[in-house]
Enzyme design. Structure first.
Site: not given
Length: 451
Positions: A113-114, A160
C-alpha cells in the site's frame, strides 16, 4: 484563533501524515508521542506543536482529539478528553475531514500500500498534477512533503487505505486499487471471511476499481464490484486489461516502456496499478509510465540507510511472511550478495498465526538470520508465543545460520558481527527494528576504524 486538533501518538507514520493534512486545512495542530521518531522530528521541524510524553493537561481546550487503534483507553490524554466531553476522532475520521471535497485515490491491500500510494502521487506530479497524499511513510522526491503528508493544490489526493481496523470503509474514493488480500489482522476481523467481506465492501464504495487479477482473492471480488456498479479495470501479468511484461505495460494494444527504480517483480505490478490510477485521475499516460524510473521510494521500503566497513545496511518495513519473502527475493535478484537479516516480528497474534510461513520465508541460502524478540505494539503478550516459534519452523540451508537474540540491542550486535565486506544487512519489520540500522552502522564503522 483557529480551532486546535490534538493528536495522541502523533509520531506514528499514519498519524503524522494526517496531522500535516489537518494543519493544511487551517487548524492548529498539537500532538504528543512517547518516542522521538523520524516522523515526529519532521513535524517539529515544520513548526508544529508536538511534545514528547503524554500529559492530560495538553488536551484542555482542544476542539477534538485524534487517536489510532493503538491508543488505549487508559491513556491519560484520551481519558481526559472523555472526561471533558471533547470529540474523539479515529485517525481515518480525521483524514476524511482533512480531504473533504477532494477527488480521492485509495490504495488497499495486504502488502504494497505505502509504495503504491507513493507511486501514484509520484506519477501524478510527473504529469503536472499537484496531488496531495496521506501515506504511512516519508515519500522521497516530492518537495514540501512533511513525513507522509502533503496537501497539494490540484483537488486530488492519494491515500493509503488501512484494512487493519476496518477504517478503510470510511472512504468513498473515486478510484480504488486492490493490490492483494491475505489473512492478516484477524485480531480485528475475526475470520478470513470477514476480512474478504470488508474488502468487498470497500470496493463497492468506489466509482472505479483497479484490481490485480494475479491475486486469486482479488480476482474473486471483481464480479461483485461490477455488480455494485463500479467500473473495474484489471491488471496483472496475463489475461488483464493492462498487462505488465518485460517490455512494459500493454493496454488496448499499445505498449508503454516501464522501468521501475524499486526492485522486485511485485513493484512492477505496483507501478502498473499506480499508472492506471494516475491516468484515471488525468495524468498523461506516457509521462506517468516514464516516471517510475525516477521514483524516489519511501521511508523503510528497501531504504539504504548507509554503508560502513564495506557493508550496506538496508531498512525495510516487511512484516508479513509474503512481504519478507518478496523482499529477500528482490534483494537476491538485485545482487545483494550474502545477506544478514535482522528480523523483528510484530504482534504476538501475527507471530502465532504465521510462524510457519515466517520460518519458511527466512530460510534462505547464503544468509545469517538474527531473530529479535516480538514487538508487541498494541497487543499484550500471548503465553507461549515468541520468536522461538518462528525459529522452530525454519529450515536453514547449508551455510546459512539462524540466531535468537535476547533483545533488539543484542540482535543489532549479532547482525553487525555477522556481516563481512560485500554483504548486505537488512533490518526488517514494522516495529522498533528501524533503530537497529543506525546501531549496526555505528558498530561496523567502529570495527572498520579499529582495522
Amino acid at each position: 484563533m483557529s480551532e486546535r486538533i490534538h493528536f495522541i501518538g502523533v509520531g506514528g507514520s499514519g498519524m503524522s501524515a494526517v496531522a500535516r493534512l489537518i494543519a493544511a486545512r487551517g487548524y492548529a495542530v498539537s500532538g504528543t508521542n512517547l518516542t522521538e521518531t523520524a516522523y515526529f522530528q519532521a513535524l517539529r521541524d515544520a513548526g508544529m506543536d508536538v511534545q514528547l510524553g503524554h500529559d492530560a493537561v495538553l488536551v484542555d481546550g482542544a476542539a477534538a482529539v485524534v487517536v489510532s487503534t493503538a491508543v488505549r483507553e487508559t491513556n491519560v490524554e484520551l481519558a481526559r478528553a472523555r472526561e471533558l466531553g471533547i470529540p474523539v476522532w479515529h485517525r481515518s475520521e480525521a483524514l476524511v475531514r482533512a480531504l473533504e471535497g477532494q477527488r480521492l485515490v485509495a490504495v488497499a491491500g495486504s502488502h504494497g500500500k505505502t509504495t503504491t500510494s507513493a507511486m501514484v502521487a509520484h506519477a501524478l506530479h510527473a504529469s503536472g498534477v499537484d496531488a496531495g497524499f496521506a501515506v504511512g511513510a516519508r515519500v522521497f522526491g516530492i518537495e514540501g512533503a512533511v513525513a507522509g503528508g502533503y496537501a497539494g493544490t490540484a483537488g486530488v489526493s492519494v491515500l493509503e487505505a488501512d484494512e487493519s481496523d476496518g477504517s478503510f470503509l470510511r472512504y468513498r474514493p473515486e478510484v480504488s486499487i486492490l493490490l492483494n488480500i491475505e489473512p492478516d489482522h484477524l485480531d480485528f476481523h475475526g475470520t478470513v471471511e470477514n476480512l474478504h467481506r470488508a474488502f468487498a465492501d470497500f470496493a463497492a464504495q468506489s466509482r472505479t476499481v483497479i484490481a490485480c487479477v494475479d491475486d486469486a482473492v482479488v480476482r474473486g471480488l471483481v464480479d461483485a464490484a461490477r455488480a455494485a456498479g463500479a467500473h473495474v479495470i484489471t491488471y496483472g501479468t496475463a489475461d488483464a486489461d493492462a498487462v505488465v511484461g518485460p517490455e512494459g505495460i500493454t493496454r488496448n494494444g499499445v505498449t508503454l516502456p516501464l522501468t521501475v527504480s524499486a526492485p522486485g517483480a511485485h513493484n512492477r505490478l505496483n507501478a502498473t496499478a499506480a499508472w492506471l490510477a494516475a491516468v484515471e485521475m488525468g495524468a498523461d499516460p506516457a509521462s506517468a509510465a516514464a516516471s517510475f524510473a525516477t521514483f524516489g521510494g519511501t521511508g523503510r521500503r528497501y531504504q539504504l540507510r548507509g554503508e560502513a566497513a564495506g557493508v550496506r545496511v538496508i531498512d525495510d518495513y516487511a512484516h508479513h511472511p509474503t512481504e519478507v519473502a518478496a523482499l529477500l527475493a528482490a534483494a537476491r535478484d538485485g545482487g545483494a550478495g550474502r545477506m544478514v537479516v535482522l528480523f523483528q516480528p510484530a504482534l504476538f497474534s501475527r507471530t502465532r498465526d504465521h510462524a510457519a510461513n515466517f520460518g519458511r520465508a527466512l530460510s534462505v541460502e547464503d544468509a545469517a538470520v538474527v531473530l529479535a524478540p516480538v514487538f508487541g505494539d498494541r497487543e499484550d503478550p500471548i503465553p507461549g508465543v515468541s520468536s522461538e516459534l518462528i525459529a522452530a519452523h525454519a529450515s536453514m540451508p547449508a551455510g546459512s545460520t539462524l540466531t535468537l537474540a535476547a533483545d533488539l540491542e543484542e540482535a543489532a550486535r549479532l547482525a553487525a558481527d555477522a556481516a563481512r565486506p560485500g554483504d548486505t544487512v537488512f533490518t526488517v519489520g514494522s516495529g522498533t527494528v528501524t533503530l537497529a540500522a543506525d546501531w549496526i552502522l555505528a558498530r561496523l564503522a567502529e570495527r572498520d576504524a579499529d582495522g
